[in-house]
Design an enzyme around this catalytic site. Sequence first.
Site, PDB file in Angstrom:
ATOM      1  N   GLU A 116      -4.948  -7.612   5.943  1.00 57.39           N
ATOM      2  CA  GLU A 116      -3.576  -7.253   5.567  1.00 57.39           C
ATOM      3  C   GLU A 116      -2.856  -8.415   4.880  1.00 57.39           C
ATOM      4  OE1 GLU A 116      -3.038  -4.173   5.520  1.00 57.39           O
ATOM      5  OE2 GLU A 116      -4.687  -3.649   6.850  1.00 57.39           O
ATOM      6  N   GLN A 122       0.816  -1.209   0.000  1.00 55.82           N
ATOM      7  CA  GLN A 122       0.000   0.000   0.000  1.00 55.82           C
ATOM      8  C   GLN A 122       0.855   1.267   0.000  1.00 55.82           C
ATOM      9  OE1 GLN A 122      -2.715  -1.524   3.321  1.00 55.82           O
ATOM     10  NE2 GLN A 122      -4.062  -0.195   2.129  1.00 55.82           N
TER      11      GLN A 122
END
Length: 174
Positions: A133, A51
């Site tokens: 995640e 990210q």
Amino acid sequence: MSVHRIRKLGDPVLREPCRDVEVFDDALRSLVHDMTETMYAAPGVGLAANQVGRALRVFVYDAGDGTGPGAVANPEIGQEEGEQDEEEGCLSIPGVYRPTRRTLHVRLSGMDVGGAPLALEADGLLARIFQHETDHLRGMLYIDRLATPDRRSALAEYRDIELNAGQSRTTASD
């Protein structure tokens, strides 16, 4: 240390499976520190390395339960039990939230930033964070877990948010 730009839906790095962390050094610790600052500044409860543009299998998290932030390299999810279906969002798809089915209880194994083995048990929100995640590190977004109509609706909502943000920026600079 610095806050990094969070990559948004459409950036190819978000769809790229990340490579294992093999070197546990000051550069990794610095990346994790920066990721933690970036997560807090966003604000969010988790952030994967891709990210912020790094295709490494490491993420940071803080469920806000008073235990503080943590980081896991090379995570693997195991011992999944139960189900939860709660609202989920993503810093890479800002402003869009949808109920997403996840496992209620997980065991996460991996390594800490020093390279030592790590095993964590998690329920509820923390279990959701670990799954979310870990998916990122596989090149998967939470919207990929949605039924087709819900995914289309989420993508349309995101497109509208981005179009309105773009119009606001254009108007402000005119």
